[in-house]
Structure formats: C-alpha cells, structure tokens
Design a protein around this motif. Sequence first.
Motif, mmCIF file in Angstrom:
data_model
loop_
_atom_site.group_PDB
_atom_site.id
_atom_site.type_symbol
_atom_site.label_atom_id
_atom_site.label_comp_id
_atom_site.label_asym_id
_atom_site.label_seq_id
_atom_site.Cartn_x
_atom_site.Cartn_y
_atom_site.Cartn_z
ATOM 1 N N ASP A 238 -1.458 15.924 -6.016
ATOM 2 C CA ASP A 238 -2.634 16.689 -6.444
ATOM 3 C C ASP A 238 -3.924 15.942 -6.116
ATOM 4 O O ASP A 238 -4.934 16.551 -5.772
ATOM 5 C CB ASP A 238 -2.571 16.970 -7.955
ATOM 6 C CG ASP A 238 -1.558 18.064 -8.290
ATOM 7 O OD1 ASP A 238 -1.125 18.776 -7.354
ATOM 8 O OD2 ASP A 238 -1.200 18.202 -9.476
ATOM 9 N N GLU A 239 -3.860 14.624 -6.257
ATOM 10 C CA GLU A 239 -5.053 13.821 -5.951
ATOM 11 C C GLU A 239 -5.436 13.982 -4.473
ATOM 12 O O GLU A 239 -6.615 14.045 -4.132
ATOM 13 C CB GLU A 239 -4.782 12.344 -6.284
ATOM 14 C CG GLU A 239 -5.976 11.429 -6.166
ATOM 15 C CD GLU A 239 -6.981 11.556 -7.320
ATOM 16 O OE1 GLU A 239 -6.575 12.011 -8.415
ATOM 17 O OE2 GLU A 239 -8.153 11.216 -7.115
ATOM 18 N N ALA A 240 -4.403 14.048 -3.609
ATOM 19 C CA ALA A 240 -4.659 14.198 -2.174
ATOM 20 C C ALA A 240 -4.937 15.660 -1.809
ATOM 21 O O ALA A 240 -5.585 15.938 -0.794
ATOM 22 C CB ALA A 240 -3.477 13.668 -1.364
ATOM 23 N N GLY A 241 -4.446 16.594 -2.617
ATOM 24 C CA GLY A 241 -4.662 18.019 -2.352
ATOM 25 C C GLY A 241 -3.720 18.560 -1.293
ATOM 26 O O GLY A 241 -4.040 18.570 -0.100
ATOM 27 N N ARG B 134 6.213 3.195 0.777
ATOM 28 C CA ARG B 134 4.879 2.896 1.306
ATOM 29 C C ARG B 134 4.166 4.111 1.892
ATOM 30 O O ARG B 134 2.973 4.075 2.136
ATOM 31 C CB ARG B 134 4.952 1.804 2.365
ATOM 32 C CG ARG B 134 5.471 2.277 3.726
ATOM 33 C CD ARG B 134 5.187 1.230 4.786
ATOM 34 N NE ARG B 134 5.472 1.754 6.122
ATOM 35 C CZ ARG B 134 5.363 1.027 7.223
ATOM 36 N NH1 ARG B 134 4.989 -0.224 7.147
ATOM 37 N NH2 ARG B 134 5.621 1.550 8.399
ATOM 38 N N ASP C 201 -4.310 0.503 -8.213
ATOM 39 C CA ASP C 201 -4.754 1.907 -8.288
ATOM 40 C C ASP C 201 -3.705 2.748 -8.998
ATOM 41 O O ASP C 201 -4.012 3.539 -9.890
ATOM 42 C CB ASP C 201 -4.939 2.494 -6.875
ATOM 43 C CG ASP C 201 -6.092 1.858 -6.101
ATOM 44 O OD1 ASP C 201 -7.005 1.318 -6.754
ATOM 45 O OD2 ASP C 201 -6.050 1.912 -4.854
ATOM 46 N N ARG D 261 -3.455 2.622 -12.700
ATOM 47 C CA ARG D 261 -4.604 3.127 -13.457
ATOM 48 C C ARG D 261 -4.564 4.645 -13.609
ATOM 49 O O ARG D 261 -5.432 5.226 -14.264
ATOM 50 C CB ARG D 261 -5.895 2.713 -12.754
ATOM 51 C CG ARG D 261 -6.176 1.212 -12.859
ATOM 52 C CD ARG D 261 -7.276 0.797 -11.910
ATOM 53 N NE ARG D 261 -8.530 1.470 -12.197
ATOM 54 C CZ ARG D 261 -9.501 1.687 -11.294
ATOM 55 N NH1 ARG D 261 -9.335 1.269 -10.059
ATOM 56 N NH2 ARG D 261 -10.602 2.311 -11.631
ATOM 57 N N PHE D 262 -3.562 5.282 -12.994
ATOM 58 C CA PHE D 262 -3.511 6.748 -13.086
ATOM 59 C C PHE D 262 -3.182 7.210 -14.502
ATOM 60 O O PHE D 262 -2.346 6.597 -15.177
ATOM 61 C CB PHE D 262 -2.458 7.314 -12.128
ATOM 62 C CG PHE D 262 -3.026 7.749 -10.815
ATOM 63 C CD1 PHE D 262 -3.577 9.009 -10.676
ATOM 64 C CD2 PHE D 262 -3.040 6.884 -9.734
ATOM 65 C CE1 PHE D 262 -4.119 9.407 -9.469
ATOM 66 C CE2 PHE D 262 -3.592 7.266 -8.526
ATOM 67 C CZ PHE D 262 -4.126 8.538 -8.389
ATOM 68 N N PRO D 263 -3.813 8.297 -14.954
ATOM 69 C CA PRO D 263 -3.443 8.868 -16.255
ATOM 70 C C PRO D 263 -2.068 9.530 -16.182
ATOM 71 O O PRO D 263 -1.584 9.843 -15.089
ATOM 72 C CB PRO D 263 -4.531 9.920 -16.493
ATOM 73 C CG PRO D 263 -5.052 10.267 -15.140
ATOM 74 C CD PRO D 263 -4.885 9.043 -14.288
ATOM 75 N N MET E 275 0.514 5.186 1.199
ATOM 76 C CA MET E 275 -0.340 6.126 1.936
ATOM 77 C C MET E 275 0.188 7.542 1.764
ATOM 78 O O MET E 275 1.400 7.759 1.815
ATOM 79 C CB MET E 275 -0.336 5.739 3.432
ATOM 80 C CG MET E 275 -1.204 6.639 4.314
ATOM 81 S SD MET E 275 -0.938 6.281 6.070
ATOM 82 C CE MET E 275 -1.752 4.686 6.208
ATOM 83 N N ILE E 276 -0.722 8.492 1.552
ATOM 84 C CA ILE E 276 -0.367 9.918 1.559
ATOM 85 C C ILE E 276 -1.183 10.579 2.656
ATOM 86 O O ILE E 276 -2.415 10.434 2.694
ATOM 87 C CB ILE E 276 -0.683 10.602 0.209
ATOM 88 C CG1 ILE E 276 0.075 9.913 -0.924
ATOM 89 C CG2 ILE E 276 -0.320 12.083 0.268
ATOM 90 C CD1 ILE E 276 -0.130 10.575 -2.271
ATOM 91 N N LEU F 63 -4.965 9.589 1.628
ATOM 92 C CA LEU F 63 -5.360 8.531 0.700
ATOM 93 C C LEU F 63 -4.496 7.286 0.847
ATOM 94 O O LEU F 63 -3.348 7.367 1.290
ATOM 95 C CB LEU F 63 -5.242 9.032 -0.745
ATOM 96 C CG LEU F 63 -6.246 10.101 -1.189
ATOM 97 C CD1 LEU F 63 -5.846 10.672 -2.540
ATOM 98 C CD2 LEU F 63 -7.665 9.536 -1.232
ATOM 99 N N VAL F 64 -5.057 6.154 0.458
ATOM 100 C CA VAL F 64 -4.328 4.888 0.379
ATOM 101 C C VAL F 64 -4.504 4.321 -1.026
ATOM 102 O O VAL F 64 -5.622 4.314 -1.550
ATOM 103 C CB VAL F 64 -4.867 3.863 1.405
ATOM 104 C CG1 VAL F 64 -4.236 2.490 1.164
ATOM 105 C CG2 VAL F 64 -4.588 4.316 2.823
ATOM 106 N N PHE F 65 -3.394 3.884 -1.629
ATOM 107 C CA PHE F 65 -3.447 3.302 -2.974
ATOM 108 C C PHE F 65 -2.910 1.878 -2.969
ATOM 109 O O PHE F 65 -1.940 1.569 -2.270
ATOM 110 C CB PHE F 65 -2.586 4.105 -3.957
ATOM 111 C CG PHE F 65 -2.970 5.541 -4.068
ATOM 112 C CD1 PHE F 65 -4.077 5.928 -4.806
ATOM 113 C CD2 PHE F 65 -2.216 6.524 -3.439
ATOM 114 C CE1 PHE F 65 -4.432 7.261 -4.916
ATOM 115 C CE2 PHE F 65 -2.556 7.862 -3.537
ATOM 116 C CZ PHE F 65 -3.666 8.236 -4.282
ATOM 117 N N ARG G 152 0.851 -1.196 0.000
ATOM 118 C CA ARG G 152 0.000 0.000 0.000
ATOM 119 C C ARG G 152 0.879 1.235 0.000
ATOM 120 O O ARG G 152 1.954 1.225 0.618
ATOM 121 C CB ARG G 152 -0.872 0.045 1.264
ATOM 122 C CG ARG G 152 -1.736 -1.175 1.494
ATOM 123 C CD ARG G 152 -2.929 -1.245 0.553
ATOM 124 N NE ARG G 152 -3.740 -2.412 0.854
ATOM 125 C CZ ARG G 152 -3.567 -3.614 0.276
ATOM 126 N NH1 ARG G 152 -2.611 -3.774 -0.618
ATOM 127 N NH2 ARG G 152 -4.337 -4.626 0.593
#
Lengths: 423, 220
Positions: A192-195, A262, A138, A141-143, A123-124, A132-134, A121
């Motif tokens: 950016d996803e986590a902000g 991680r 996941d 699948r990111f662009p 974690m951010i 977030l956890v990826f 995993r």
Amino acid sequence: MTERKDRPASRRGFLAAAAGAGALAATGRANAQAPKPDPAITEPQDWNRHLGPGVDHAPYGKPSKFEAGVVRRHVGWLTADTVSSINFTPLHQLDGIVTPNGLCFERHHAGVAEIEPTKHRLMIHGLVEKPLVFTMDDLKRFPGRVNKLYFLECAANGGMEWRGAQLNGCQFTHGMIHNVWYTGIPLKTLLDEAGVRTNAKWLLAEGADASSMTRSIPIEKAMKDCLVVWGMNGEALRAEQGYPLRLVVPGWEGNMWIKWLRRLEVGEQPWQQREETSKYTDLLADGRSRRFTFVMDAKSVVTNPSPQAPLRHKGPNVLTGLAWSGRGAIARVDVSIDGGKNWQNARIDGPVLPMSLTRFYVDFDWQGQDLLIQSRAMDETGYVQPTKDELRKVRGVNSIYHNNGIQTWHVKPNGETENVEIL
Amino acid sequence: MSRSSKVWLGLALAAALALPAFAQGGKTGLGRSALPEEIKAWDIDVRPDGLGLPPGKGSVKDGETLFLERCAACHGEFAEGVGRWPVLAGGQGTMMADRPEKTIGSFWPDLSTAFDYIRRAMPYGNAQSLTADETYAIVAFLLNMNNIVKDDFVLSRENFLTVKMPNAAAFYDDDREKAEKHFWNRTPCMTNCKPDTRITGRAAVLDVTPDGGDKSIKVE
C-alpha cells in the motif's frame, strides 16, 4: 564444623549397613527381595554439594548438556552436498506447539547468507505508483506490527515415502516443518505504501543469498495475510531462517517463504521461476504436472511413540502428536492403534490456531501387545487426511511434493517402533 | 519531589500518551524512492514472454567451451550430471516411466527459466559472474544437448521466443479442490472400518536411516 562433616558420613554408614542387612535377609527368600534404597536419593550428588557456574557464565543460554542429542539431523544421501540441502526438526523430542529457534529445520539453496543488517535493503518495484527502498530501521518504524504463530512445512516433507516406508523416524518422515511466533508487519502495508497498480496480479519475492531465491506469489495472497518479518519466537530471525528479513506465506509451501528477503516486484503474470516449474510442481501418473500447488493440505503424525522414541515401559503411556492444515484450523484428530480398524478422538491441548501446529494426546495403557498406530487430521474446511493409498490412487508415486498421507508406526512387543506400510 | 514538579510530570505524561496515531491505510512516508540504477542492478529476472532478456547472443559452440570450463565439474560434459548433481539433458519421454528423468529438455516448460536461473544462481558458488552473451551461449548448448536445436544454432534475444520446449503443454494449475474433492466432507469411519490389516513394507528392511538417538530397547 567437625560435627556437621561427621554426621552425613555416619548416616551413610548406617544406610549401607541397613542395605547390607536387607541383602542378607533376602538371600533366604527366593522372590521377595526387600526394595533397595535408590542411590539417586541416598547418595549426595555433586550438584547438590558443589557450587555451579554463576550468572553470565553463558550470556546466551543453551539447553542442558544432557539434552545434547536433541538436534537437527540431515540425510546424507538425499543431496549432493550440505550447502544446497535440507535437515530435519527432531519432532519426537519436542512437545507443545512452538519449535525452538535452534531446532527449526533448515533448507538452503546456496548455504546460509550472513547479512549485515545495516547493509540490508528491501526494494519494491514493478507495477507500483512509487518504487521504494527500505532499511531495516524503516521497516521497524511501520505502524501495525503483528505477532503470529504459523507452521512452515516444506512441500517435500514426506517426499521420500511415496513408494513406501523408507525412513525410520518421524524426524525424517515429517521433520521438514516448524512452528514459530513471527514478529513483523503485513506485506499489504508495504504494498500500500508503494501503491499497487490495478493491473497487478502477481508478486515476485527474491532473497539476497547466493541463489537469489525467487518465487511468484498471487497478489491476492500477498494482500490477504502474508507478512514481512524480522522476529521469531521473541528474538531476531536466526541467520539460517533468513536474518534479517523473511517472507511469511501462511499455510503455503515453505519454499515460498523467501529468506533474506531483499526484493518484491509487482507484475501481471507469474515469472515461472526454477522453483515453480522444474521444482515444486507435482508430476502425476499420466505424465502431466500440477503447478502452483501452494496450499499445504491437512496432515498429522504421532511423534511419540515413533521409531526414534520407542516405548520403554508397560502400563501407563502417553501417545502424542501434531496436526496442521494450510487451509485453516484443525477441527479434530483421530487416533487408531489397530492400523485403522477402529479410531478414537484424540485430546487436543493448547491453542488451536489457523495454519499453526496443533498438539494432541491419547493417554493409554500398554501391556506389550503389537500396535499399528495412526493419526488422522480433519480441518475446519471439512478436509479429512487421506491414507497413503488414497493419495497414490489420485497422484501416482512420482509427485515428490505434498505427501500428506496417514503415517503408520508398528510398535512391537519389545517396544521397538518401526515405520511401516499397511493394507 | 515538590508539588509543582509533580504537576509538571503529570502534564508531560498526558502529552506523551496523546501521541498522534497513524490513520489505517494512510501513507507513512517511510523508505525512499528506488533509483532507476538500483532497480536495474537487482531486477535481473526473465519472464516467459521475454520481459527482462538482456541484449546479446551466444552459439552452441561457444556454450560448449564455457560449459566444459564452468559447469561440467558438477553437471558432466554432456549435461548428464555427476554424482547427485542435477542432470540437465536427456530423459525425454520418461515422465510416465517408473523413474522419470526430469531435465531442461524432458520437463521444464519455459526456456526463460533456464536463462533466468543460470543468470541469477550459476555457476554454483560464483553466481552472477556470467555475461549476457555467455548466458545465451550456455543456454544454447543445453538446448543442443537436449536435441532441441541444431549444432550451428545461435541463441539471441531476438529469436528466444521461437524456441519451443517439448514438455510445455504438460502443466496445468492446481485442481486439488476439484480432482480430490472426495477428501472433503467425508464422515470418517470410527469402528470396524476394515476387515483385516497387514504390514506390506518396512523401513528397517531398507536401512537408509541415519543414526540418531538411542534405539536400544529395554522394556520395563
């Protein structure tokens, strides 16, 4: 069939007789021996007659058995054990600019973590809008997936040479480096996803190995060009390079490229971890220490000839080496064969990419004279690789890290090549 | 393939090629929220300002017992180091010496680093097995071995920031671009750059290089 079997035999008989006649004829003339036919050509070889292994004999291919000497090596006396230790890339046995995956030097603080990817995993958290956890799925699948070629150099590369020439081989003096095509996504994408909050200044990256390796990284660097990667040279990361996930910090010291990544914590100040205080700080002659010396300065080394790759032939020879800079692309490499009295521009071959190894050549004619070989790199910022003495003048001899001084190899008349210090 | 099925295949391909792309900078929704329990389990770092210190305390005396049991095999009974394992005590005043001895007392700028590192990575091979109180006690013992606290000292979250590290003021941020400015924008000399050159040191004299590769020489 009988006829075909007989023909080579009689042909060999004829050649042997001819060779014998030649030898006999030569006895009468002291110096003018007739050239002997090469048995590598005249004798049928096993591989030219018998069938070899079929497909899938080695589902994952390895180098030829005759290349068994092309391996990473470590220096036993450097560390207390091999679990928290380092080994070295055999630079003198490689060419081009890409380091094969199995030859990339290793540095572990608690051995190689063998991580099951479905249980990994990332974690951010910290100063972000949404922690977030990826999973690995996941992340893939990111662009915006990218492929980038970067060198990774340990800040301690050359650290044993501050006081003078010590290790006899560019594998040992310069081999804490590799150059790899990475596949992954920009770290900025995940942040950016986590902000990231506006008061964020630093990022802590942590590994999942038994040392839970950590480093603090300025947020500007994290947002600029760092990557989170799962691929190296077209395949998955090797376990010893951080499988299934590592951080890429282009141009900056290798210790920051957290393997088995991680956790990413966002904060407003550095964490002053062990690896950025007690280690990877540069003790200078006045007793004070520089910290956060992240960038790897421009550097180069002649890989051939070098102590492990001496000259074996007079006449035409190929001198080659590598140059790199953490500040950008290599602009020029100069080579000297007389200990720095006179220099010539080396020929650069292959792509010249920022923060990547760059390959250079000088094709030369050797008549058995002593050579003092040096190379000098310049990068696109105008930085010129200093001599070791110029470096010592500023830093003393106890800083361990960031030794990018010009290397000298002494080629002797018998071709033997040695690591030397010169004035 | 019939004419009509070819048409259908063409339509399907056109639809596949027209997959919507993500706008740059937009959120993907990938991943999930990290739960507070998950963050707590992994977030064990401690900063110099004390952020991350767990509740707890430990004495020099308890630390000595723990150190002998869990740490001394590598670091020595007095934190003096065994073999090539790290020396943790002593060395104060040697940073300008010929061979500086970098230890927690002589070199490390922040006490939080010792707590954080022991908590995350020690004992070697059995990481994260110490309780908070045990970690405080071992750190207290190491401070004592470095003559930074007295024998009866008890380290706790409450008094942690009162401990001053002797070498803290000796660190400054990277200034290479200023201090080593002369390495930039020089016009490198190409001919007759120095009058003479001589060899002042040789690696072969030391003979500390591991064997590797065929070094036998035969020039042809």
